[in-house]
Design a protein around this motif. Structure first.
Motif, PDB file in Angstrom:
ATOM      1  N   ASP A 107      12.004   5.970   4.390  1.00 40.09           N
ATOM      2  CA  ASP A 107      10.790   5.378   4.906  1.00 40.09           C
ATOM      3  C   ASP A 107      10.975   4.768   6.293  1.00 40.09           C
ATOM      4  O   ASP A 107      10.058   4.176   6.837  1.00 40.09           O
ATOM      5  N   ASN A 140      -3.137   3.896   6.745  1.00 37.85           N
ATOM      6  CA  ASN A 140      -1.949   3.701   5.907  1.00 37.85           C
ATOM      7  C   ASN A 140      -1.256   5.039   5.678  1.00 37.85           C
ATOM      8  O   ASN A 140      -1.907   6.020   5.330  1.00 37.85           O
ATOM      9  N   VAL A 195       1.298   6.732   3.184  1.00 34.53           N
ATOM     10  CA  VAL A 195       1.642   6.422   1.795  1.00 34.53           C
ATOM     11  C   VAL A 195       2.605   7.471   1.235  1.00 34.53           C
ATOM     12  O   VAL A 195       2.452   8.663   1.488  1.00 34.53           O
ATOM     13  N   GLU A 202       4.320   8.167  -2.659  1.00 31.88           N
ATOM     14  CA  GLU A 202       4.429   7.785  -4.075  1.00 31.88           C
ATOM     15  C   GLU A 202       3.673   6.495  -4.375  1.00 31.88           C
ATOM     16  O   GLU A 202       4.168   5.613  -5.076  1.00 31.88           O
ATOM     17  N   GLU A 215       3.024   3.990  -2.510  1.00 29.98           N
ATOM     18  CA  GLU A 215       3.445   2.823  -1.743  1.00 29.98           C
ATOM     19  C   GLU A 215       3.172   3.044  -0.261  1.00 29.98           C
ATOM     20  O   GLU A 215       3.497   4.100   0.284  1.00 29.98           O
ATOM     21  N   VAL A 246       4.075   2.977   3.355  1.00 36.02           N
ATOM     22  CA  VAL A 246       5.347   2.919   4.074  1.00 36.02           C
ATOM     23  C   VAL A 246       5.169   2.508   5.532  1.00 36.02           C
ATOM     24  O   VAL A 246       6.087   1.963   6.137  1.00 36.02           O
TER      25      VAL A 246
END
Length: 85
Positions: A4, A68, A70, A72, A74, A76
């Motif tokens: 990430d 954003n 993303v 999974e 989340e 990043v």
């Protein structure tokens, strides 16, 4: 997670009709983006499949959005994106 820790270019910003995301190909797997307005509503979401991804923003109201990135479920990376008329 070192996966990430990668560079994303977002341009032009401010934008009028389109925004380009530029990401190194080795980091694309499993990524998607979501564009969220300041009320917290997701206005655009899609998978990132290429090193250059184009987002059509022409139909969006002139405002500030949060882009954003993303993986999974989340976030990043996040970017403030300004949409002009």
């Amino acid at each position: 997670d070192s996966r990430d820790d990668f560079s994303i270019e977002v341009f032009p910003n401010p934008s009028t009709d389109n925004v380009t995301l530029k990401i190194d190909e080795s980091y694309i797997s499993g990524l998607e983006y979501s564009l969220v307005n300041l009320l917290g509503n997701t206005v655009i979401t899609n998978k990132i499949l290429l090193s250059e991804t184009y987002i059509n923003t022409k139909a969006l109201t002139a405002s500030t959005y949060i882009l954003n990135i993303v993986r999974e479920g989340e976030i990043v990376q996040s970017f403030k994106l300004i949409k002009e008329k």
